[in-house]
Design a protein around this motif. Structure first.
Motif, PDB file in Angstrom:
ATOM      1  N   ARG A  37     -18.807 -76.964 -97.192  1.00  0.00           N
ATOM      2  CA  ARG A  37     -17.616 -77.748 -97.010  1.00  0.00           C
ATOM      3  C   ARG A  37     -16.545 -77.385 -97.905  1.00  0.00           C
ATOM      4  O   ARG A  37     -15.441 -77.820 -98.042  1.00  0.00           O
ATOM      5  CB  ARG A  37     -18.121 -79.280 -97.433  1.00  0.00           C
ATOM      6  N   VAL A  38     -16.860 -76.060 -98.589  1.00  0.00           N
ATOM      7  CA  VAL A  38     -15.937 -75.222 -99.476  1.00  0.00           C
ATOM      8  C   VAL A  38     -15.239 -76.376-100.395  1.00  0.00           C
ATOM      9  O   VAL A  38     -14.103 -76.567-100.724  1.00  0.00           O
ATOM     10  CB  VAL A  38     -14.754 -74.756 -98.594  1.00  0.00           C
ATOM     11  N   ASP A  39     -16.216 -77.010-101.345  1.00  0.00           N
ATOM     12  CA  ASP A  39     -15.765 -77.864-102.351  1.00  0.00           C
ATOM     13  C   ASP A  39     -15.730 -76.993-103.709  1.00  0.00           C
ATOM     14  O   ASP A  39     -16.410 -76.668-104.451  1.00  0.00           O
ATOM     15  CB  ASP A  39     -17.168 -78.954-102.575  1.00  0.00           C
ATOM     16  N   HIS A  40     -14.547 -76.740-104.026  1.00  0.00           N
ATOM     17  CA  HIS A  40     -14.282 -75.775-105.028  1.00  0.00           C
ATOM     18  C   HIS A  40     -14.610 -76.182-106.358  1.00  0.00           C
ATOM     19  O   HIS A  40     -15.028 -75.238-107.128  1.00  0.00           O
ATOM     20  CB  HIS A  40     -12.750 -75.754-105.230  1.00  0.00           C
TER      21      HIS A  40
ATOM     22  N   ILE B  18     -20.936 -65.785-102.919  1.00  0.00           N
ATOM     23  CA  ILE B  18     -20.471 -66.531-101.772  1.00  0.00           C
ATOM     24  C   ILE B  18     -21.310 -65.978-100.343  1.00  0.00           C
ATOM     25  O   ILE B  18     -21.967 -66.874 -99.929  1.00  0.00           O
ATOM     26  CB  ILE B  18     -18.860 -66.534-101.499  1.00  0.00           C
TER      27      ILE B  18
ATOM     28  N   MET C 214     -18.436 -75.804-106.369  1.00  0.00           N
ATOM     29  CA  MET C 214     -18.749 -74.428-106.289  1.00  0.00           C
ATOM     30  C   MET C 214     -18.391 -73.501-107.757  1.00  0.00           C
ATOM     31  O   MET C 214     -19.229 -72.782-108.243  1.00  0.00           O
ATOM     32  CB  MET C 214     -17.861 -73.622-105.323  1.00  0.00           C
TER      33      MET C 214
ATOM     34  N   LEU D 241     -10.891 -68.478-106.505  1.00  0.00           N
ATOM     35  CA  LEU D 241     -11.248 -69.679-105.639  1.00  0.00           C
ATOM     36  C   LEU D 241      -9.918 -70.651-105.793  1.00  0.00           C
ATOM     37  O   LEU D 241      -9.826 -71.478-104.888  1.00  0.00           O
ATOM     38  CB  LEU D 241     -12.387 -70.253-106.030  1.00  0.00           C
TER      39      LEU D 241
ATOM     40  N   VAL E 158     -19.377 -73.301 -89.923  1.00  0.00           N
ATOM     41  CA  VAL E 158     -18.717 -72.177 -90.789  1.00  0.00           C
ATOM     42  C   VAL E 158     -19.329 -70.895 -90.646  1.00  0.00           C
ATOM     43  O   VAL E 158     -20.616 -70.765 -90.282  1.00  0.00           O
ATOM     44  CB  VAL E 158     -18.911 -72.871 -92.321  1.00  0.00           C
TER      45      VAL E 158
ATOM     46  N   ASP F 192     -17.975 -65.113-107.587  1.00  0.00           N
ATOM     47  CA  ASP F 192     -17.541 -65.655-106.274  1.00  0.00           C
ATOM     48  C   ASP F 192     -17.217 -64.431-105.264  1.00  0.00           C
ATOM     49  O   ASP F 192     -17.372 -64.394-104.058  1.00  0.00           O
ATOM     50  CB  ASP F 192     -16.248 -66.446-106.368  1.00  0.00           C
TER      51      ASP F 192
ATOM     52  N   PHE G  16     -21.097 -75.541-100.627  1.00  0.00           N
ATOM     53  CA  PHE G  16     -20.391 -74.354-100.090  1.00  0.00           C
ATOM     54  C   PHE G  16     -20.084 -74.496 -98.683  1.00  0.00           C
ATOM     55  O   PHE G  16     -19.026 -73.842 -98.259  1.00  0.00           O
ATOM     56  CB  PHE G  16     -21.484 -73.218-100.393  1.00  0.00           C
TER      57      PHE G  16
END
Length: 507
Positions: free
Chosen positions: A357-360, A397, A363, A505, A320, A393, A355
């Motif tokens: 793994r972009v776990d909304h 981020i 986050m 997001l 990432v 965000d 973050f």
């Protein structure tokens, strides 16, 4: 018998050469003498008048003439050597000029303007003391005095500014020397006392205070490794295995230019491992000002190896954007295998894993907890952000993804990492609040666009003393609840309203 034409030609020839030889300008050629004798041998009378022995014509040596100044040039059978240009004395030039023009040169009178002025600014501001030209009205006494006063004020202000800058430079040097002394003394303590007794001393008050002041660079990597730990039990041999797998993938990409030959993995895993190609693009953008991670730099291949091995080690996460900055900081402080071990364990922490793994949903919980302490510590700025619907965000981020290594100067980012290794994820959000507190007065004067631009690219002149003083002023406690308790309570709350904190997001 010579005819009249031959007699005349021989006579003229002899007379010409006789004159030239007597004048000393030319020497008689022996060939011409033989021809002349054969020509006139038939006429004895003519011979007796014009025949002379060879030694009659003595060759004169030329008198040396002074060199005349002229430009070098060419003649028919040779090159004219350049003559020396002797510079004339200024007095001779002046005398020649006076003789030619009939005018006498008068030197200008010596200038007596501002002899007693000790300081002259290097600008045109001193022109206010000049008299006006003769074709303009002269200054009045009052105007001249006013100009003198204005000039003195400018000089005094310039002197004050120089003195202030000199004191500032001295103060910076004193602080730098003091910091170097503190680092040297702290290094001795860390090496001789703390590291040999790590488990027993890491949580003591003395060690925590030393930790807050910043780790000495010589022990920074070691302390980071001990603080992060190795819960994944990664060994250097395991790193070599995944590095060889990454090299095989790179070789496969270069030969087939295809990503469909992955065996024993699902399509999503193949997509993650395909991010190996993205690493090459992102490495060139990692600390570009250092020129050590770009292609051809000393750490380019090393950074490439660590990131590639991690991508094969965690195909569910893959690569990432932003990981390269974290790996680069670790490489600067640790050996290759140790950097990979610390990198893999660091990204396995709950906050980093959420973050990257972009776990909304996770986050959103972190952003909500951040806003709780944002409102508690900076209520005025919090309301200002709310009025523009500026959510965390937008700026958090990038800070969290790179652990501030991209947003802050490298030495300051390392100090943030020092305390982050001590306090965990809480300090990342506390640092964010410290940055907002540091620039609160500036941010209150900005609108949405300018706030987002400012927080995306922070000023480069930020200092560790100012930032850490602002971080120390942030209280990570809300209604007698600390960060962990606030975050835990938010995790239990599954209401849909909590997801409205960060609309950006949702898309």
């Amino acid at each position: 018998m010579l005819n009249p034409m031959q007699k005349c030609r021989s006579c003229c020839m002899l007379q010409a050469y006789t004159v030239n030889l007597c004048s000393g300008e030319f020497s008689l050629n022996s060939k011409w003498i033989k021809i002349f004798v054969l020509t006139i041998s038939k006429n004895k009378t003519f011979l007796s008048l014009f025949f002379f022995p060879r030694n009659f014509f003595t060759k004169r040596t030329k008198e040396l003439k002074p060199a005349v100044q002229s430009a070098p040039g060419w003649k028919l059978f040779g090159k004219v050597p350049p003559r020396e240009n002797l510079p004339k004395d200024s007095k001779i030039i002046q005398q020649e000029y006076e003789a030619r023009t009939g005018r006498m040169y008068k030197p200008p009178p010596p200038s007596t303007r501002r002899k007693n002025i000790e300081f002259e600014p290097l600008s045109t501001t001193a022109l206010i003391l000049e008299d006006r030209p003769a074709n303009l009205p002269a200054k009045s006494v009052e105007e001249a005095l006013r100009h003198r006063q204005e000039y003195d004020e400018m000089v005094a202000e310039a002197k004050k500014r120089e003195i202030k800058e000199a004191h500032k430079r001295k103060k910076i040097m004193r602080e730098r020397f003091k910091q170097e002394d503190n680092i040297a003394s702290a290094m001795v303590i860390w090496i001789n006392e703390i590291l040999p007794n790590w488990e027993g001393m890491r949580a003591t008050r003395r060690v925590r205070e030393l930790w807050w002041q910043g780790l000495p660079p010589s022990v920074r990597g070691k302390v980071w490794s001990l603080a992060v730990g190795n819960e994944l039990n990664i060994t250097p041999e395991l790193y070599e295995i995944f590095l060889s797998r990454a090299k095989e993938r790179w070789k496969s990409f270069s030969e087939t230019n295809s990503e469909n030959d992955v065996e024993d993995v699902s399509a999503s895993v193949a997509d993650r491992e395909a991010s190996l190609e993205l690493i090459k693009l992102d490495i060139s953008r990692t600390f570009p000002s250092l020129y050590i991670f770009q292609k051809g730099g000393p750490y380019h291949d090393l950074l490439h190896s660590v990131l590639g091995a991690y991508t094969c080690y965690r195909p569910d996460v893959g690569y990432v954007q932003g990981m390269s900055f974290i790996a680069a900081v670790l490489i600067l402080n640790l050996e290759e295998a140790d950097a990979f071990i610390a990198f893999a364990n660091l990204l396995n922490k709950p906050c980093q894993l959420a973050f990257f793994r972009v776990d909304h949903s996770m986050m959103l919980k972190y952003f909500a907890a951040f806003e709780v302490f944002f409102e508690e510590n900076l209520p005025k700025l919090f309301l200002h952000f709310k009025s523009y619907s500026l959510t965390p965000d937008i700026y958090l981020i990038d800070w969290i993804f790179t652990l501030y290594s991209k947003s802050l100067p490298l030495d300051l980012a390392c100090r943030v990492w020092d305390v982050f290794c001590r306090d965990g994820e809480e300090f990342l959000f506390r640092t964010g609040l410290g940055i907002l507190r540091l620039y609160e007065d500036i941010l209150l004067q900005m609108d949405f666009i300018h706030i987002a631009q400012f927080l995306t690219k922070l000023p480069e002149d930020i200092t560790s003393e100012k930032l850490f003083s602002c971080i120390a002023a942030i209280q990570m406690q809300n209604s007698n609840k600390k960060w962990a308790q606030v975050f835990a309570s938010l995790m239990k709350d599954n209401k849909e309203g909590d997801k409205n904190h960060s609309p950006a997001l949702k898309s």
